[in-house]
Design a protein around this motif. Sequence first.
Motif, PDB file in Angstrom:
ATOM      1  N   ARG A 152       0.829  -1.208   0.000  1.00 48.46           N
ATOM      2  CA  ARG A 152       0.000   0.000   0.000  1.00 48.46           C
ATOM      3  C   ARG A 152       0.865   1.261   0.000  1.00 48.46           C
ATOM      4  NH1 ARG A 152      -4.270  -0.022   4.628  1.00 48.46           N
ATOM      5  NH2 ARG A 152      -4.992   1.757   3.437  1.00 48.46           N
ATOM      6  N   LYS A 153       1.970   1.231   0.719  1.00 46.67           N
ATOM      7  CA  LYS A 153       2.847   2.404   0.811  1.00 46.67           C
ATOM      8  C   LYS A 153       3.558   2.709  -0.503  1.00 46.67           C
ATOM      9  CE  LYS A 153       3.596   2.161   5.753  1.00 46.67           C
ATOM     10  NZ  LYS A 153       4.530   1.939   6.850  1.00 46.67           N
ATOM     11  N   LYS A 154       3.642   1.730  -1.379  1.00 46.19           N
ATOM     12  CA  LYS A 154       4.294   1.941  -2.675  1.00 46.19           C
ATOM     13  C   LYS A 154       3.372   2.592  -3.700  1.00 46.19           C
ATOM     14  CE  LYS A 154       7.615  -1.806  -2.268  1.00 46.19           C
ATOM     15  NZ  LYS A 154       8.049  -3.099  -2.783  1.00 46.19           N
ATOM     16  N   LEU A 155       2.073   2.589  -3.454  1.00 48.68           N
ATOM     17  CA  LEU A 155       1.134   3.187  -4.400  1.00 48.68           C
ATOM     18  C   LEU A 155       1.288   4.711  -4.395  1.00 48.68           C
ATOM     19  CD1 LEU A 155      -1.997   1.001  -3.643  1.00 48.68           C
ATOM     20  CD2 LEU A 155      -0.630   0.993  -5.738  1.00 48.68           C
ATOM     21  N   PRO A 156       1.197   5.342  -5.558  1.00 50.89           N
ATOM     22  CA  PRO A 156       1.399   6.786  -5.657  1.00 50.89           C
ATOM     23  C   PRO A 156       0.500   7.620  -4.740  1.00 50.89           C
ATOM     24  CG  PRO A 156       1.400   5.815  -7.834  1.00 50.89           C
ATOM     25  CD  PRO A 156       0.997   4.731  -6.871  1.00 50.89           C
ATOM     26  N   VAL A 157      -0.726   7.189  -4.502  1.00 52.89           N
ATOM     27  CA  VAL A 157      -1.661   7.977  -3.697  1.00 52.89           C
ATOM     28  C   VAL A 157      -1.241   8.025  -2.224  1.00 52.89           C
ATOM     29  CG1 VAL A 157      -3.338   6.186  -3.080  1.00 52.89           C
ATOM     30  CG2 VAL A 157      -4.119   8.493  -3.496  1.00 52.89           C
ATOM     31  N   TYR A 158      -0.406   7.088  -1.782  1.00 48.87           N
ATOM     32  CA  TYR A 158      -0.025   7.014  -0.369  1.00 48.87           C
ATOM     33  C   TYR A 158       0.655   8.291   0.121  1.00 48.87           C
ATOM     34  CZ  TYR A 158       1.869   5.486   4.062  1.00 48.87           C
ATOM     35  OH  TYR A 158       2.181   5.395   5.395  1.00 48.87           O
ATOM     36  N   GLN A 159       1.491   8.880  -0.701  1.00 50.53           N
ATOM     37  CA  GLN A 159       2.220  10.077  -0.264  1.00 50.53           C
ATOM     38  C   GLN A 159       1.281  11.262  -0.007  1.00 50.53           C
ATOM     39  OE1 GLN A 159       4.978  11.584  -3.205  1.00 50.53           O
ATOM     40  NE2 GLN A 159       3.677  10.854  -4.863  1.00 50.53           N
ATOM     41  N   TYR A 160       0.048  11.186  -0.504  1.00 47.87           N
ATOM     42  CA  TYR A 160      -0.938  12.246  -0.314  1.00 47.87           C
ATOM     43  C   TYR A 160      -2.015  11.878   0.712  1.00 47.87           C
ATOM     44  CZ  TYR A 160       1.251  13.768  -4.611  1.00 47.87           C
ATOM     45  OH  TYR A 160       2.177  14.143  -5.550  1.00 47.87           O
ATOM     46  N   ARG A 161      -1.816  10.775   1.414  1.00 50.01           N
ATOM     47  CA  ARG A 161      -2.818  10.241   2.338  1.00 50.01           C
ATOM     48  C   ARG A 161      -3.327  11.300   3.320  1.00 50.01           C
ATOM     49  NH1 ARG A 161      -3.160   7.964   7.432  1.00 50.01           N
ATOM     50  NH2 ARG A 161      -4.587   6.208   7.589  1.00 50.01           N
ATOM     51  N   GLN A 162      -2.443  11.926   4.056  1.00 49.23           N
ATOM     52  CA  GLN A 162      -2.850  12.890   5.071  1.00 49.23           C
ATOM     53  C   GLN A 162      -3.541  14.102   4.440  1.00 49.23           C
ATOM     54  OE1 GLN A 162      -2.779  12.152   8.335  1.00 49.23           O
ATOM     55  NE2 GLN A 162      -4.029  13.985   8.528  1.00 49.23           N
ATOM     56  N   GLU A 163      -3.008  14.567   3.330  1.00 54.16           N
ATOM     57  CA  GLU A 163      -3.606  15.714   2.635  1.00 54.16           C
ATOM     58  C   GLU A 163      -5.022  15.392   2.158  1.00 54.16           C
ATOM     59  OE1 GLU A 163      -2.677  18.665  -1.158  1.00 54.16           O
ATOM     60  OE2 GLU A 163      -1.222  17.122  -0.610  1.00 54.16           O
ATOM     61  N   ILE A 164      -5.214  14.198   1.620  1.00 59.41           N
ATOM     62  CA  ILE A 164      -6.539  13.781   1.151  1.00 59.41           C
ATOM     63  C   ILE A 164      -7.520  13.720   2.320  1.00 59.41           C
ATOM     64  CG2 ILE A 164      -7.848  11.827   0.198  1.00 59.41           C
ATOM     65  CD1 ILE A 164      -5.299  11.279  -1.549  1.00 59.41           C
ATOM     66  N   ILE A 165      -7.098  13.145   3.431  1.00 60.53           N
ATOM     67  CA  ILE A 165      -7.960  13.051   4.613  1.00 60.53           C
ATOM     68  C   ILE A 165      -8.353  14.450   5.093  1.00 60.53           C
ATOM     69  CG2 ILE A 165      -8.025  12.381   7.055  1.00 60.53           C
ATOM     70  CD1 ILE A 165      -6.282   9.927   6.209  1.00 60.53           C
ATOM     71  N   GLU A 166      -7.381  15.364   5.150  1.00 61.84           N
ATOM     72  CA  GLU A 166      -7.668  16.732   5.590  1.00 61.84           C
ATOM     73  C   GLU A 166      -8.615  17.436   4.628  1.00 61.84           C
ATOM     74  OE1 GLU A 166      -3.928  18.725   6.242  1.00 61.84           O
ATOM     75  OE2 GLU A 166      -3.350  17.271   7.779  1.00 61.84           O
ATOM     76  N   LEU A 167      -8.393  17.271   3.335  1.00 62.81           N
ATOM     77  CA  LEU A 167      -9.263  17.900   2.339  1.00 62.81           C
ATOM     78  C   LEU A 167     -10.697  17.388   2.453  1.00 62.81           C
ATOM     79  CD1 LEU A 167      -6.886  17.949  -0.735  1.00 62.81           C
ATOM     80  CD2 LEU A 167      -7.894  19.953   0.380  1.00 62.81           C
ATOM     81  N   ILE A 168     -10.853  16.094   2.614  1.00 64.77           N
ATOM     82  CA  ILE A 168     -12.190  15.510   2.729  1.00 64.77           C
ATOM     83  C   ILE A 168     -12.857  15.945   4.032  1.00 64.77           C
ATOM     84  CG2 ILE A 168     -13.443  13.323   3.001  1.00 64.77           C
ATOM     85  CD1 ILE A 168     -11.466  12.182   0.880  1.00 64.77           C
ATOM     86  N   THR A 169     -12.073  16.062   5.089  1.00 66.78           N
ATOM     87  CA  THR A 169     -12.607  16.507   6.376  1.00 66.78           C
ATOM     88  C   THR A 169     -13.093  17.955   6.307  1.00 66.78           C
ATOM     89  OG1 THR A 169     -11.133  15.008   7.558  1.00 66.78           O
ATOM     90  CG2 THR A 169     -12.060  16.822   8.828  1.00 66.78           C
TER      91      THR A 169
END
Length: 88
Positions: free
Chosen positions: A33-50
């Motif tokens: 999962r950590k190798k997938l490109p979206v992983y590096q944006y995980r926290q940013e995506i969570i914050e944006l959705i929140t």
Amino acid sequence: KKRNRKDDDSTTKKKKKQSDGPQAKKQELAPIRKKLPVYQYRQEIIELITNNEAVLVVAETGSGKSTQIPAYLHECGLLSRYKKYGTT
């Protein structure tokens, strides 16, 4: 039917593998999962959705956006808080 030690060992191994459960599977998948490109944006995506009513994520096919983002939201409890989540 007479059973030998080899049969007992293979049965034990199968039972042991089945009892590893979801936590073992989660640990096994973590590096992938950590190798997938979206992983590096995980926290940013969570914050944006929140913090936003709607979020549009655009990324390459195979980046993990349709499988990993729902998993991130589930892991941090956002899927139970918000009633609508869509992916295409």
